[in-house]
Design a protein around this motif. Sequence first.
Motif, PDB file in Angstrom:
ATOM      1  N   GLU A 185       0.834  -1.184   0.000  1.00  0.00           N
ATOM      2  CA  GLU A 185       0.000   0.000   0.000  1.00  0.00           C
ATOM      3  C   GLU A 185       0.878   1.247   0.000  1.00  0.00           C
ATOM      4  OE1 GLU A 185      -2.637  -0.134   3.262  1.00  0.00           O
ATOM      5  OE2 GLU A 185      -3.626  -1.998   2.641  1.00  0.00           O
ATOM      6  N   ASP A 186       0.415   2.242  -0.757  1.00  0.00           N
ATOM      7  CA  ASP A 186       1.135   3.514  -0.818  1.00  0.00           C
ATOM      8  C   ASP A 186       0.605   4.398   0.307  1.00  0.00           C
ATOM      9  OD1 ASP A 186       2.703   5.612  -1.475  1.00  0.00           O
ATOM     10  OD2 ASP A 186       1.662   6.136  -3.324  1.00  0.00           O
ATOM     11  N   ILE A 187       1.259   4.308   1.447  1.00  0.00           N
ATOM     12  CA  ILE A 187       0.821   5.045   2.632  1.00  0.00           C
ATOM     13  C   ILE A 187       1.472   6.418   2.627  1.00  0.00           C
ATOM     14  CG2 ILE A 187       0.720   5.033   5.150  1.00  0.00           C
ATOM     15  CD1 ILE A 187       0.972   1.991   5.036  1.00  0.00           C
ATOM     16  N   GLU A 188       0.654   7.441   2.880  1.00  0.00           N
ATOM     17  CA  GLU A 188       1.163   8.800   2.970  1.00  0.00           C
ATOM     18  C   GLU A 188       1.095   9.287   4.408  1.00  0.00           C
ATOM     19  OE1 GLU A 188      -0.788  11.454   0.321  1.00  0.00           O
ATOM     20  OE2 GLU A 188       0.090  10.584  -1.501  1.00  0.00           O
ATOM     21  N   ILE A 189       2.197   9.793   4.897  1.00  0.00           N
ATOM     22  CA  ILE A 189       2.285  10.334   6.251  1.00  0.00           C
ATOM     23  C   ILE A 189       2.581  11.818   6.146  1.00  0.00           C
ATOM     24  CG2 ILE A 189       3.410  10.168   8.496  1.00  0.00           C
ATOM     25  CD1 ILE A 189       1.878   7.669   7.725  1.00  0.00           C
ATOM     26  N   PRO A 190       1.804  12.698   6.793  1.00  0.00           N
ATOM     27  CA  PRO A 190       2.061  14.135   6.707  1.00  0.00           C
ATOM     28  C   PRO A 190       3.472  14.498   7.161  1.00  0.00           C
ATOM     29  CG  PRO A 190      -0.096  13.711   7.683  1.00  0.00           C
ATOM     30  CD  PRO A 190       0.595  12.391   7.567  1.00  0.00           C
ATOM     31  N   PHE A 191       4.003  15.539   6.557  1.00  0.00           N
ATOM     32  CA  PHE A 191       5.373  15.973   6.834  1.00  0.00           C
ATOM     33  C   PHE A 191       5.541  16.387   8.297  1.00  0.00           C
ATOM     34  CE2 PHE A 191       8.851  19.045   6.912  1.00  0.00           C
ATOM     35  CZ  PHE A 191       9.822  18.396   6.161  1.00  0.00           C
ATOM     36  N   ALA A 192       4.488  16.920   8.915  1.00  0.00           N
ATOM     37  CA  ALA A 192       4.618  17.442  10.272  1.00  0.00           C
ATOM     38  C   ALA A 192       4.657  16.351  11.328  1.00  0.00           C
ATOM     39  CB  ALA A 192       3.461  18.403  10.570  1.00  0.00           C
TER      40      ALA A 192
ATOM     41  N   GLY B  92      11.152   9.452   3.369  1.00  0.00           N
ATOM     42  CA  GLY B  92      10.770   9.481   4.771  1.00  0.00           C
ATOM     43  C   GLY B  92      10.390   8.103   5.269  1.00  0.00           C
ATOM     44  N   LYS B  93      10.533   7.893   6.564  1.00  0.00           N
ATOM     45  CA  LYS B  93      10.257   6.579   7.150  1.00  0.00           C
ATOM     46  C   LYS B  93       9.344   6.721   8.345  1.00  0.00           C
ATOM     47  CE  LYS B  93      14.548   4.337   5.651  1.00  0.00           C
ATOM     48  NZ  LYS B  93      15.730   3.552   6.082  1.00  0.00           N
ATOM     49  N   GLN B  94       8.435   5.737   8.445  1.00  0.00           N
ATOM     50  CA  GLN B  94       7.526   5.651   9.575  1.00  0.00           C
ATOM     51  C   GLN B  94       7.602   4.234  10.122  1.00  0.00           C
ATOM     52  OE1 GLN B  94       5.945   8.190  10.797  1.00  0.00           O
ATOM     53  NE2 GLN B  94       4.505   7.250  12.253  1.00  0.00           N
ATOM     54  N   ARG B  95       8.086   4.112  11.363  1.00  0.00           N
ATOM     55  CA  ARG B  95       8.307   2.803  12.003  1.00  0.00           C
ATOM     56  C   ARG B  95       9.267   1.953  11.186  1.00  0.00           C
ATOM     57  NH1 ARG B  95       2.193   1.168  14.115  1.00  0.00           N
ATOM     58  NH2 ARG B  95       1.886   3.038  15.424  1.00  0.00           N
ATOM     59  N   GLY B  96      10.281   2.604  10.654  1.00  0.00           N
ATOM     60  CA  GLY B  96      11.317   1.904   9.916  1.00  0.00           C
ATOM     61  C   GLY B  96      10.949   1.529   8.499  1.00  0.00           C
ATOM     62  N   LYS B  97       9.791   1.941   8.016  1.00  0.00           N
ATOM     63  CA  LYS B  97       9.344   1.587   6.671  1.00  0.00           C
ATOM     64  C   LYS B  97       9.233   2.850   5.832  1.00  0.00           C
ATOM     65  CE  LYS B  97       5.677  -0.919   4.233  1.00  0.00           C
ATOM     66  NZ  LYS B  97       4.386  -1.644   4.381  1.00  0.00           N
ATOM     67  N   SER B  98       9.735   2.777   4.586  1.00  0.00           N
ATOM     68  CA  SER B  98       9.684   3.937   3.694  1.00  0.00           C
ATOM     69  C   SER B  98       8.245   4.220   3.282  1.00  0.00           C
ATOM     70  CB  SER B  98      10.546   3.688   2.453  1.00  0.00           C
ATOM     71  OG  SER B  98      11.899   3.490   2.813  1.00  0.00           O
ATOM     72  N   VAL B  99       7.850   5.468   3.394  1.00  0.00           N
ATOM     73  CA  VAL B  99       6.489   5.875   3.067  1.00  0.00           C
ATOM     74  C   VAL B  99       6.529   7.140   2.209  1.00  0.00           C
ATOM     75  CG1 VAL B  99       5.431   4.852   5.117  1.00  0.00           C
ATOM     76  CG2 VAL B  99       6.312   7.192   5.206  1.00  0.00           C
TER      77      VAL B  99
END
Length: 242
Positions: free
Chosen positions: A123-130, A221-228
């Motif tokens: 899944e292409d997960i998007e996490i806000p920059f902030a 960028g990474k969220q919980r060690g995964k590139s998002v």
Amino acid sequence: MQVKKNPEVQVGRNSSLYFAIGLNLMLLTTYLLFEHKFYEADEFVVETLQLDDFDQDDVEIINLNTPPPPPPAAPAIVPEDIKIVDDVVEIEETIIESSEMDQSDVIADVVKVEEVEVEEVEEDIEIPFAVIENIPVFPGCEEGTKAEKKACFENSIKRHVRKHFKYPDNALELGIYGKVYVLFAIDKNGEVSKIKTRGPDKMLEDEAARIIGLLPKMTPGKQRGKSVSVPYSIPISFVLKD
């Protein structure tokens, strides 16, 4: 000396009577004049028309050689003997069988659960920059704390815009100016994608999209060690100077 008057010769003795009679005669005359109807005399001129003065011309009868109508068509002759011929071609009837299955049908091939391969779709997960844990890293901003990397990222984006900025010639000639808001994403591979623009004119929007499209590849960028994928927005102002 006393003046003597003869009562028989007094002029004003019967004046009221004469006035009444004259008034009635005048009213009667006026009434008759109003009630009288005048008709205009119609003059008719009667002349005798002599028909002998006109020449009687004989009307010439022209014979148009019109062909006679065609004779009626002859009635169709129906043969008295009708022969019935047997159909020698045999027609095979097509039987349509139902494709539904019931409990009596036997399934020949049974597929086991172990043999089914499940393909994992990322899944292409998007996490806000902030709120992302590890923000995308612009080339040259690898060192420092998270706040320092964030400040370096924003300053590098601004330097990139100033370096590649070029005012469109047509917009400059027409006097078109304003602010263009650009929204883009840095995907999980670190490349810029999903560029969207909104501004006062299409020429300014295209120029802003061109500038952002020239951004270099970054560390994603990474969220919980995964590139998002990380969305980011920046305004670009087009200002006319005197």
